[in-house]
Design an enzyme around this catalytic site. Structure first.
Site, PDB file in Angstrom:
ATOM      1  N   ASP A 261       2.855 -10.136   5.463  1.00 51.48           N
ATOM      2  CA  ASP A 261       2.059  -8.949   5.752  1.00 51.48           C
ATOM      3  C   ASP A 261       2.611  -8.316   7.026  1.00 51.48           C
ATOM      4  O   ASP A 261       2.591  -8.933   8.099  1.00 51.48           O
ATOM      5  CB  ASP A 261       0.592  -9.327   5.970  1.00 51.48           C
ATOM      6  N   ASP A 417      -6.788  -6.767  -5.206  1.00 47.13           N
ATOM      7  CA  ASP A 417      -7.588  -7.403  -4.144  1.00 47.13           C
ATOM      8  C   ASP A 417      -9.046  -7.488  -4.590  1.00 47.13           C
ATOM      9  O   ASP A 417      -9.884  -6.684  -4.166  1.00 47.13           O
ATOM     10  CB  ASP A 417      -7.489  -6.594  -2.847  1.00 47.13           C
TER      11      ASP A 417
END
Length: 562
Positions: A261, A417
């Protein structure tokens, strides 16, 4: 003179970097005459068969390329570069290939197999060749939905086969013309060895393949035929194919993926971070900094990661093509990392300050040219599914459809997600509900998995199963399945979520969120059928080495790349 036939599709930067790493220099084919002037020619086909052939025709490359091949001059085709040698492909009916090898490329049709065939698999050599001999125990990276099959008409070309449901042609060679279905530039050291052999003149060395003589155009009624190599398919993922001639079957491995990330910290520097339920700031307010993206990616490559994924979580404030630092991360990483790279974040249409409109295809193209092999679409996929639901179907305008049409399904990953939403009964919602072994706060026995956007901060009335199904129909080639509930917990993957999505689609699924120890990887592969598993924090903090994960998988009888 080593010449690259780059017709403008897909990631060829990694191939350029691999060749440079091996100490060779490249020239680019810029006009038709350059093909006939080349001494060594590499055709790295990436994307859809029809788009590739139409581009070759539009550039005037088809006839000189056919002439070059017919003259038995050194040639290496990669992926579509192999498929283009055949007469045509089911992927693009009515569009002819180069017609050098008899046969039509066909789609994998075995229902129990995930398509694309994506990941690391082996080779079963059918004859001697200086290009591949001695590499039978190595794994190479494949990513394709269509394949060629050996038959009596093309058997003299077949150099290697690989099993996926049944046997398919994974390498061809006749004289000094060769091609491989796998991507050597994405196959680590084994792939670099193949490229080095080609560039070092392996096709000039005597071998049974070379002795077969120069290639010819397909001729009707040809008398020169040999029996097919390998079998026609077995019942256990092609295991019977290799056993027919005494050779062991090849096997697709499970993939272990390292995820980074990436976002800007408060000083404006790009760092690798990791959140707990997506909160990436320390208690003092600073963005959690776990390292520099290029350096970490290099480390994971050296430690044996099968793929590396970059997720840009800084939310583009203006225009993604102006985000040069992230593009530079891809360019620098691809110089030394020769496994697949995925990039996510901001892959959508934009209008700049001057009013110029850039499509999602334009944005994706820049990332591919910078070194990405796959792009990941997140929040935009949720909005696309909402639009498709309201419209009653796709119309070809979504980012998923546009990118898949040009670069192929395998280039599009959907990053989901979801979070659990508990309900008292299946009738309480129109969304896809499961009966869960993990009851809700009030003892609820049912839940659905709500898709979120904006880094998990906003829920939408779309469930993960619906999203995965619709995105597959639109052309996506893979699902990256996260879990807000498990993220950062180290308690293991959400097996119920993964099984619900995996059983709903026929494309590969990457399990993500919650891994805390090596046994969690074995668990998710054994109980859900996921094709890959991804982790971040435990790798960044060196709590669990990638080698330990692979050792656990191997001990549990799950095939992995060494």
């Amino acid at each position: 003179m080593i010449s690259l036939l780059d017709y403008g599709a897909g990631n060829v930067r990694s191939l350029r970097n691999a060749i440079s790493k091996l100490g060779f220099e490249l020239t680019d084919i810029r006009r038709p005459d350059d093909i006939l002037n080349a001494e060594y020619l590499i055709f790295p086909g990436v994307g859809a068969f029809g788009a590739a052939m139409q581009r070759l025709n539009a550039l005037g490359y088809t006839e000189p390329l056919q002439e070059y091949l017919a003259a038995d001059r050194p040639f290496l085709g990669i992926c579509i570069g192999l498929q283009s040698l055949f007469e045509g492909s089911e992927e693009s009916p009515g569009i002819p290939g180069l017609g050098v090898i008899p046969g039509v490329v066909r789609r994998f049709s075995e229902r129990r197999l995930a398509v694309p065939h994506m990941g690391w698999n082996g080779l079963r050599l059918q004859r001697d060749s200086a290009l591949l001999s001695g590499l039978e125990q190595q794994r190479f990276y494949f990513v394709h939905s269509y394949h060629a099959e050996a038959n009596a008409e093309n058997a003299r070309w077949v150099l290697a086969e690989t099993d996926y449901g049944g046997a398919f042609v994974s390498a061809v060679q006749r004289g000094r013309v060769a091609a491989v279905q796998f991507h050597p530039e994405k196959s680590g050291q084994a792939g670099l060895e193949v490229l080095g052999r080609f560039l070092g003149g392996a096709l000039d060395q005597p071998s049974l393949a070379a002795a077969a003589g120069p290639p010819t155009q397909v001729a009707a009624g040809s008398e020169d035929r040999r029996p097919s190599f390998g079998g026609k398919g077995g019942e256990q993922d092609g295991e019977q194919d290799g056993e027919q001639d005494g050779a062991l079957p090849t096997q697709l491995t499970k993939r272990v993926i390292a995820c980074l990330d990436v976002r800007s910290n408060d000083a404006g520097d790009l760092v690798v971070t990791k959140g707990d339920q997506y909160d990436v700031r320390e208690s003092g307010g600073e963005v959690r900094n776990l390292g520099k993206p290029v350096e970490l990616a290099q480390r994971y490559y050296e430690e044996g990661a099968d793929e590396i994924t970059f997720l840009n979580i800084t939310a583009f404030r203006d225009f993604p093509l102006a985000d040069q630092p992230m593009l530079e991360v891809l360019r620098r990483t691809s110089e030394n990392v020769f496994v697949p790279l995925t990039i996510g974040g901001g892959i959508r249409a934009f209008t700049d300050a001057d009013g110029h409109v850039y499509s999602a295809l334009d944005v994706a193209g820049e990332y591919f040219r910078s070194g990405a092999d796959k792009i990941s679409i997140g929040s935009d996929a949720v909005e696309t599914v909402e639009t498709v639901r309201a419209r009653g179907g796709g119309d070809g305008s979504s980012a998923i459809e546009e990118i898949a049409r040009v670069y192929g399904n395998q280039a599009v990953v959907i990053s989901v997600d979801p979070r659990r939403v508990y309900v008292p009964s299946p009738e309480a919602t129109e969304r896809t509900v499961i009966e869960t072994a993990i009851p809700g706060p009030n003892g609820e026995r049912y839940c659905w998995f709500q898709c979120t956007v904006k880094g998990g901060r906003e829920g939408r009335d779309v469930d993960a199963v619906e999203l995965a199904r619709v995105c597959e129909q639109l052309g996506a080639g893979e699902i990256l399945l996260n879990s807000i509930d498990r993220d950062g917990t180290g308690s293991g993957f959400d097996l119920e979520l993964i099984e619900a999505v995996r059983s709903a689609v026929s494309i590969p699924v990457i399990a993500s969120s919650g891994a805390g120890r090596p046994e969690h990887f074995s668990e998710v592969f054994e109980r859900t059928g996921a094709e890959a598993a991804l982790a971040a924090g435990i790798f960044h903090r060196r709590e669990v080495p990638i080698a330990a994960v692979k050792a656990q998988l191997s001990a549990d009888g799950i095939p992995v790349r060494d």
